[in-house]
Design a protein around this motif. Structure first.
Motif, PDB file in Angstrom:
ATOM      1  N   ILE A  29       0.809  -1.238   0.000  1.00  0.00           N
ATOM      2  CA  ILE A  29       0.000   0.000   0.000  1.00  0.00           C
ATOM      3  C   ILE A  29       0.835   1.277   0.000  1.00  0.00           C
ATOM      4  CG2 ILE A  29      -2.080  -0.963   1.041  1.00  0.00           C
ATOM      5  CD1 ILE A  29      -1.093   0.087   3.757  1.00  0.00           C
ATOM      6  N   GLY A  30       2.154   1.182   0.088  1.00  0.00           N
ATOM      7  CA  GLY A  30       2.946   2.414   0.095  1.00  0.00           C
ATOM      8  C   GLY A  30       4.427   2.133   0.085  1.00  0.00           C
ATOM      9  N   LYS A  31       5.227   3.180  -0.168  1.00  0.00           N
ATOM     10  CA  LYS A  31       6.682   3.010  -0.157  1.00  0.00           C
ATOM     11  C   LYS A  31       7.369   4.338   0.147  1.00  0.00           C
ATOM     12  CE  LYS A  31       7.689   3.868  -5.021  1.00  0.00           C
ATOM     13  NZ  LYS A  31       8.461   3.435  -6.185  1.00  0.00           N
ATOM     14  N   GLY A  32       8.591   4.209   0.701  1.00  0.00           N
ATOM     15  CA  GLY A  32       9.430   5.369   0.967  1.00  0.00           C
ATOM     16  C   GLY A  32      10.764   5.184   0.275  1.00  0.00           C
ATOM     17  N   SER A  33      11.779   5.952   0.700  1.00  0.00           N
ATOM     18  CA  SER A  33      13.072   5.891   0.027  1.00  0.00           C
ATOM     19  C   SER A  33      13.782   4.559   0.248  1.00  0.00           C
ATOM     20  CB  SER A  33      13.969   7.045   0.497  1.00  0.00           C
ATOM     21  OG  SER A  33      14.082   7.018   1.901  1.00  0.00           O
ATOM     22  N   GLN A  57      20.549  -3.153   4.255  1.00  0.00           N
ATOM     23  CA  GLN A  57      21.700  -2.696   3.479  1.00  0.00           C
ATOM     24  C   GLN A  57      21.513  -1.261   3.004  1.00  0.00           C
ATOM     25  OE1 GLN A  57      23.247  -5.524   0.648  1.00  0.00           O
ATOM     26  NE2 GLN A  57      24.181  -3.934  -0.626  1.00  0.00           N
ATOM     27  N   LYS A  58      20.287  -0.936   2.541  1.00  0.00           N
ATOM     28  CA  LYS A  58      20.021   0.437   2.092  1.00  0.00           C
ATOM     29  C   LYS A  58      20.110   1.414   3.261  1.00  0.00           C
ATOM     30  CE  LYS A  58      17.203  -0.540  -1.983  1.00  0.00           C
ATOM     31  NZ  LYS A  58      15.853  -0.456  -2.588  1.00  0.00           N
ATOM     32  N   ASP A  92      14.943  -9.778  10.244  1.00  0.00           N
ATOM     33  CA  ASP A  92      15.596 -10.978   9.735  1.00  0.00           C
ATOM     34  C   ASP A  92      16.918 -10.518   9.125  1.00  0.00           C
ATOM     35  OD1 ASP A  92      15.016  -9.952   7.199  1.00  0.00           O
ATOM     36  OD2 ASP A  92      13.344 -11.315   6.838  1.00  0.00           O
ATOM     37  N   GLU A  93      17.577 -11.368   8.384  1.00  0.00           N
ATOM     38  CA  GLU A  93      18.899 -11.016   7.851  1.00  0.00           C
ATOM     39  C   GLU A  93      18.839  -9.861   6.859  1.00  0.00           C
ATOM     40  OE1 GLU A  93      17.550 -13.901   8.070  1.00  0.00           O
ATOM     41  OE2 GLU A  93      18.945 -15.477   8.689  1.00  0.00           O
ATOM     42  N   GLU A  94      17.689  -9.643   6.248  1.00  0.00           N
ATOM     43  CA  GLU A  94      17.574  -8.683   5.156  1.00  0.00           C
ATOM     44  C   GLU A  94      16.881  -7.381   5.545  1.00  0.00           C
ATOM     45  OE1 GLU A  94      16.772  -9.785   0.636  1.00  0.00           O
ATOM     46  OE2 GLU A  94      14.912  -9.784   1.774  1.00  0.00           O
ATOM     47  N   ASP A  95      15.825  -7.472   6.361  1.00  0.00           N
ATOM     48  CA  ASP A  95      14.976  -6.315   6.643  1.00  0.00           C
ATOM     49  C   ASP A  95      14.736  -6.101   8.129  1.00  0.00           C
ATOM     50  OD1 ASP A  95      14.171  -5.523   3.883  1.00  0.00           O
ATOM     51  OD2 ASP A  95      13.247  -7.509   3.845  1.00  0.00           O
ATOM     52  N   MET A  96      14.334  -4.849   8.457  1.00  0.00           N
ATOM     53  CA  MET A  96      13.794  -4.511   9.774  1.00  0.00           C
ATOM     54  C   MET A  96      12.292  -4.277   9.582  1.00  0.00           C
ATOM     55  SD  MET A  96      16.744  -1.892  11.176  1.00  0.00           S
ATOM     56  CE  MET A  96      16.969  -1.004   9.634  1.00  0.00           C
ATOM     57  N   PHE A  97      11.489  -4.781  10.504  1.00  0.00           N
ATOM     58  CA  PHE A  97      10.034  -4.717  10.365  1.00  0.00           C
ATOM     59  C   PHE A  97       9.411  -3.927  11.510  1.00  0.00           C
ATOM     60  CE2 PHE A  97      11.476  -8.571   8.308  1.00  0.00           C
ATOM     61  CZ  PHE A  97      10.735  -8.649   7.141  1.00  0.00           C
ATOM     62  N   MET A  98       8.419  -3.096  11.155  1.00  0.00           N
ATOM     63  CA  MET A  98       7.597  -2.408  12.149  1.00  0.00           C
ATOM     64  C   MET A  98       6.138  -2.682  11.812  1.00  0.00           C
ATOM     65  SD  MET A  98       9.632   1.234  12.174  1.00  0.00           S
ATOM     66  CE  MET A  98       8.436   2.080  13.185  1.00  0.00           C
ATOM     67  N   VAL A  99       5.404  -3.268  12.746  1.00  0.00           N
ATOM     68  CA  VAL A  99       3.991  -3.590  12.528  1.00  0.00           C
ATOM     69  C   VAL A  99       3.154  -2.604  13.348  1.00  0.00           C
ATOM     70  CG1 VAL A  99       2.210  -5.364  12.735  1.00  0.00           C
ATOM     71  CG2 VAL A  99       4.556  -6.019  12.144  1.00  0.00           C
ATOM     72  N   VAL A 100       2.295  -1.849  12.662  1.00  0.00           N
ATOM     73  CA  VAL A 100       1.561  -0.749  13.309  1.00  0.00           C
ATOM     74  C   VAL A 100       0.060  -0.860  13.012  1.00  0.00           C
ATOM     75  CG1 VAL A 100       3.568   0.793  13.134  1.00  0.00           C
ATOM     76  CG2 VAL A 100       1.848   0.804  11.317  1.00  0.00           C
ATOM     77  N   ASP A 101      -0.720   0.014  13.649  1.00  0.00           N
ATOM     78  CA  ASP A 101      -2.162   0.089  13.391  1.00  0.00           C
ATOM     79  C   ASP A 101      -2.420   0.209  11.889  1.00  0.00           C
ATOM     80  OD1 ASP A 101      -2.881   0.126  16.095  1.00  0.00           O
ATOM     81  OD2 ASP A 101      -2.653   2.297  16.228  1.00  0.00           O
ATOM     82  N   LEU A 102      -3.410  -0.529  11.406  1.00  0.00           N
ATOM     83  CA  LEU A 102      -3.820  -0.420  10.016  1.00  0.00           C
ATOM     84  C   LEU A 102      -4.939   0.607   9.896  1.00  0.00           C
ATOM     85  CD1 LEU A 102      -3.795  -1.381   7.059  1.00  0.00           C
ATOM     86  CD2 LEU A 102      -5.460  -3.132   7.705  1.00  0.00           C
ATOM     87  N   LEU A 103      -4.695   1.642   9.102  1.00  0.00           N
ATOM     88  CA  LEU A 103      -5.694   2.699   8.883  1.00  0.00           C
ATOM     89  C   LEU A 103      -5.988   2.769   7.395  1.00  0.00           C
ATOM     90  CD1 LEU A 103      -4.013   5.197  11.325  1.00  0.00           C
ATOM     91  CD2 LEU A 103      -6.139   3.978  11.717  1.00  0.00           C
ATOM     92  N   LEU A 104      -7.180   2.363   7.035  1.00  0.00           N
ATOM     93  CA  LEU A 104      -7.519   2.204   5.620  1.00  0.00           C
ATOM     94  C   LEU A 104      -8.138   3.443   4.992  1.00  0.00           C
ATOM     95  CD1 LEU A 104      -8.928  -1.437   5.765  1.00  0.00           C
ATOM     96  CD2 LEU A 104      -6.745  -0.692   4.815  1.00  0.00           C
ATOM     97  N   GLY A 105      -8.210   4.539   5.756  1.00  0.00           N
ATOM     98  CA  GLY A 105      -8.856   5.745   5.228  1.00  0.00           C
ATOM     99  C   GLY A 105      -7.971   6.609   4.360  1.00  0.00           C
TER     100      GLY A 105
END
Length: 414
Positions: A29-33, A57-58, A92-105
């Protein structure tokens, strides 16, 4: 995808650290740099969340690791009805994850681009809800520093939530901040002052609230307005000051000293009066506390308890029949993304083999940085924190309700 493709949801140990296998990936649903966001469902509880994942890595290459860690540290200590709250963080070895409230508006920028015209009553409620969130952040000594329509998400009922604490700052007591940070059109005058070494404080977020409210009331320019672009910019710009990201700090400082903010006659005098208080160039005279708003005559009819409990119905309800974001994110993830999330397991197994053959000094240095990130990353589980807190409270309540006579007889036996 292993656990995610099983017809029967796996049973997870509640004391086990949450990881990627605990979620089913639904859509992007979205992306940043250097990060992306997708909708996920937790396999055991079936709750839906938004999951932001950032490539390590990025982050290392762009020197953003400290910002990610700081954002995690700040968000772990926050929970409020008008914030996007953090639930889990893991890696995990590749990424850092943040799980937050889902707001569909969708965010307010998206709705402005869709030519939504926000009525004054709607903006007034937004101001109340955002003011309560800023008051809470202030109580936690947090300055957001990037309040703008892009960072304000709506839930399905139309209530606002502040997101993106990437450049937020924790303010030590009895001190101010001097570093320049934010999005120029929403940054307060004191951040551009020639006496910037004097610093700034929480009032900068309230200035950004004023700019955001002004922009929401103005709405996006219509086709007719765009034909007379120069005229409209002179008399009724979409923001109170005509500032772009390319405008120099010197020009901006001069603008604050000389420009006069125009207010359309269609706006009520009470709303204009409130905006003037939020857009007061002097931070000492600016509205910068919830009590300032609560004591303001325009807000005399507001039931603040009802605001906090989300009992007031916003004048704008997002469309529930569609996802309120750019649909190209999903397409990019499926077609253009070189490292799609659904192929992660195979990719990690291959990467592990390659890292064993680490033969260049540059690759080895990168590997050292990645290992450092692995060690220092902050794992968080709000569900577990709440569960542990409730257990402690229950134990405390049990201790307090023990029969005093029983305790006395135990003491006598001792």
């Amino acid at each position: 995808m292993g656990a995610n493709t099983s017809s029967k949801p796996p049973v997870f140990d509640e004391n086990e650290d949450v990881n990627f296998d605990h979620f089913e990936i639904l859509r992007a649903i979205g992306k940043g740099s250097f990060g992306k966001v997708c909708i996920v469902q937790k396999n055991d509880t079936k709750k839906m969340y938004a999951m932001k994942y950032m490539n390590k890595q990025k982050c290392v290459e762009r020197n953003e690791v400290r910002n990610v860690f700081k954002e995690l540290q700040i968000m772990q200590g926050l929970e409020h009805p008008f914030l996007v709250n953090l639930w889990y963080s893991f890696q995990d070895e590749e990424d850092m994850f943040m799980v937050v409230d889902l707001l569909l508006g969708g965010d307010l920028r998206y709705h402005l681009q869709q030519n939504v015209r926000f009525q004054e009553d709607t903006v007034k409620l937004f101001i109340c809800e955002l003011a309560m969130a800023l008051d809470y952040l202030q109580s936690q000594r947090i300055i957001h520093r990037d309040m703008k329509p892009d960072n304000i998400l709506l839930d399905e009922h139309g209530h606002v939530h502040i997101t993106d604490f990437n450049i937020a700052a924790m303010l030590p007591r009895e001190s101010q901040i001097t570093t320049m940070a934010g999005t120029k059109p929403y940054m307060a005058p004191e951040m551009f002052s020639s006496r910037r070494e004097a610093g700034y404080s929480f009032a900068v977020d309230w200035w950004s609230l004023g700019v955001t409210a002004y922009e929401l009331l103005r709405g996006r320019k219509s086709i007719l307005q765009s034909r007379y672009k120069s005229l409209m910019q002179t008399h009724f710009p979409k923001r109170p000051y005509h500032i772009r990201s390319s405008t120099s700090s010197k020009e901006i400082a001069h603008m604050f000293e000389t420009a006069i903010v125009p207010y359309p006659s269609a706006w009520s005098p009470e709303m204009v009066s409130l905006l003037r208080k939020l857009l007061e160039p002097n931070p000492d005279q600016r509205f910068s506390h919830l009590s300032d708003l609560q004591n303001f005559p325009y807000m005399s009819d507001v039931n603040w308890d009802a605001v906090l409990q989300k009992r007031l119905i916003p004048g704008f309800i997002p469309n529930k029949g569609r996802l309120n974001c750019d649909p190209t994110f999903e397409l990019e993830e499926m077609i253009l993304e070189s490292k799609p999330l659904h192929k992660k397991k195979k990719r990690l197994a291959k990467k592990e083999k390659e890292m064993r053959k680490c033969d260049s000094s540059q690759m080895c240095l990168l590997q050292e940085h990645l290992e450092s990130v692995q060690k220092e990353f902050i794992i968080f589980n709000r569900e577990k924190v709440k569960r542990d807190f409730n257990k402690r409270q229950a134990n405390l309540a049990f201790e307090q309700t023990k029969d005093p006579q029983e305790e006395n007889s135990q003491n006598n036996n001792l």
